[in-house]
Design a protein around this motif. Structure first.
Motif, PDB file in Angstrom:
ATOM      1  N   PRO A   1       0.839  -1.206   0.000  1.00  0.00           N
ATOM      2  CA  PRO A   1       0.000   0.000   0.000  1.00  0.00           C
ATOM      3  C   PRO A   1       0.875   1.258   0.000  1.00  0.00           C
ATOM      4  O   PRO A   1       2.011   1.233   0.483  1.00  0.00           O
ATOM      5  N   HIS A   2       0.345   2.323  -0.558  1.00  0.00           N
ATOM      6  CA  HIS A   2       1.075   3.598  -0.597  1.00  0.00           C
ATOM      7  C   HIS A   2       1.456   3.977   0.828  1.00  0.00           C
ATOM      8  O   HIS A   2       0.601   4.014   1.721  1.00  0.00           O
ATOM      9  N   HIS A   3       2.740   4.266   1.052  1.00  0.00           N
ATOM     10  CA  HIS A   3       3.211   4.578   2.410  1.00  0.00           C
ATOM     11  C   HIS A   3       2.671   5.917   2.921  1.00  0.00           C
ATOM     12  O   HIS A   3       2.628   6.154   4.121  1.00  0.00           O
ATOM     13  N   ASP A   4       2.276   6.800   1.995  1.00  0.00           N
ATOM     14  CA  ASP A   4       1.688   8.083   2.380  1.00  0.00           C
ATOM     15  C   ASP A   4       0.439   8.300   1.536  1.00  0.00           C
ATOM     16  O   ASP A   4       0.425   9.113   0.615  1.00  0.00           O
ATOM     17  N   CYS A   5      -0.615   7.558   1.856  1.00  0.00           N
ATOM     18  CA  CYS A   5      -1.833   7.618   1.037  1.00  0.00           C
ATOM     19  C   CYS A   5      -2.471   9.000   1.041  1.00  0.00           C
ATOM     20  O   CYS A   5      -3.245   9.334   0.143  1.00  0.00           O
TER      21      CYS A   5
ATOM     22  N   ARG B   1      -4.140   3.926   5.853  1.00  0.00           N
ATOM     23  CA  ARG B   1      -4.591   5.082   6.630  1.00  0.00           C
ATOM     24  C   ARG B   1      -3.972   4.970   8.024  1.00  0.00           C
ATOM     25  O   ARG B   1      -3.270   4.002   8.315  1.00  0.00           O
ATOM     26  N   ASP B   2      -4.261   5.923   8.889  1.00  0.00           N
ATOM     27  CA  ASP B   2      -3.748   5.850  10.260  1.00  0.00           C
ATOM     28  C   ASP B   2      -4.127   4.506  10.881  1.00  0.00           C
ATOM     29  O   ASP B   2      -3.323   3.865  11.552  1.00  0.00           O
ATOM     30  N   THR B   3      -5.366   4.086  10.686  1.00  0.00           N
ATOM     31  CA  THR B   3      -5.798   2.719  10.983  1.00  0.00           C
ATOM     32  C   THR B   3      -6.040   2.083   9.630  1.00  0.00           C
ATOM     33  O   THR B   3      -6.933   2.523   8.894  1.00  0.00           O
ATOM     34  N   PRO B   4      -5.208   1.105   9.222  1.00  0.00           N
ATOM     35  CA  PRO B   4      -5.317   0.557   7.867  1.00  0.00           C
ATOM     36  C   PRO B   4      -6.739   0.102   7.518  1.00  0.00           C
ATOM     37  O   PRO B   4      -7.443  -0.482   8.335  1.00  0.00           O
TER      38      PRO B   4
END
Length: 193
Positions: free
Chosen positions: A73-77, A124-127
């Motif tokens: 997943p994108h590290h900085d979505c 996200r902060d919580t995936p």
């Protein structure tokens, strides 16, 4: 003729691109001042709403494409939202929306029913973990929701809001001929018959 669910998702991706194209032909007639004028809606202007649709499309399409490729997943979505309004010029907005719409069509072209349950993760902060089917369903609903807001805001301008529900019915094919020609599509391309 029964079509698989994955084919319906592909038709939804085409419908999304078509509706964005048709709507852009309307809002593209507005001046930059009219696009940015304060209006009553969830976002305060047509241009703000169009940018929201675009940046959310970037966000979700990126996640879907990453999962398909087997990438992390994108590290900085949240990078897709660093600028609330990355585009103010109508031509730029139309071009970038068409580009992401085509990415979504390409993604949906490779879908098969057996793989719709595969999990897509957004860091996200919580995936967030959702199946391809749920994420696509959410994305299509999000687009419809905010396009509707643009449609309503257009009614407060001199430009008549376009009809956006002439995509799926066979008997309405004649009403989308011009748009399909502009997009380089055919009924057979989308429906397969």
């Amino acid at each position: 003729m029964n079509q698989p669910l994955s084919h319906h998702l592909l038709t939804m991706a085409y419908q999304n691109a078509w509706a964005n194209h048709r709507l852009a032909k309307a809002w593209g007639q507005l001046s930059a001042v009219e696009l940015a004028a304060p209006r009553v809606s969830f976002f305060p202007s047509i241009v703000a709403t169009l940018n929201h649709i675009l940046t959310c499309d970037w966000f979700y399409v990126d996640a879907l494409e990453r999962e398909r490729r087997g990438d992390e997943p994108h590290h900085d979505c949240y990078v897709f939202f660093k600028d609330d309004q990355p585009f103010t010029a109508a031509a730029d907005l139309k071009r970038e929306q068409a580009h992401v719409d085509n990415r979504l069509i390409a993604y949906c072209e490779q879908l098969r029913d057996a793989d719709l349950g595969r999990l897509v993760t957004i860091a996200r902060d919580t995936p967030q973990h959702d199946s391809r089917l749920r994420m696509l369903s959410h994305l299509f609903e999000h687009q419809i929701h905010h396009r509707g807001q643009v449609h309503v805001m257009l009614s407060a301008t001199a430009v008549k809001p376009p009809q956006l529900d002439e995509f799926f019915c066979v008997g309405e094919a004649g009403l989308r001929v011009e748009d399909f020609a502009e997009l380089g599509w055919t009924e057979e391309l989308i429906w397969g018959h």
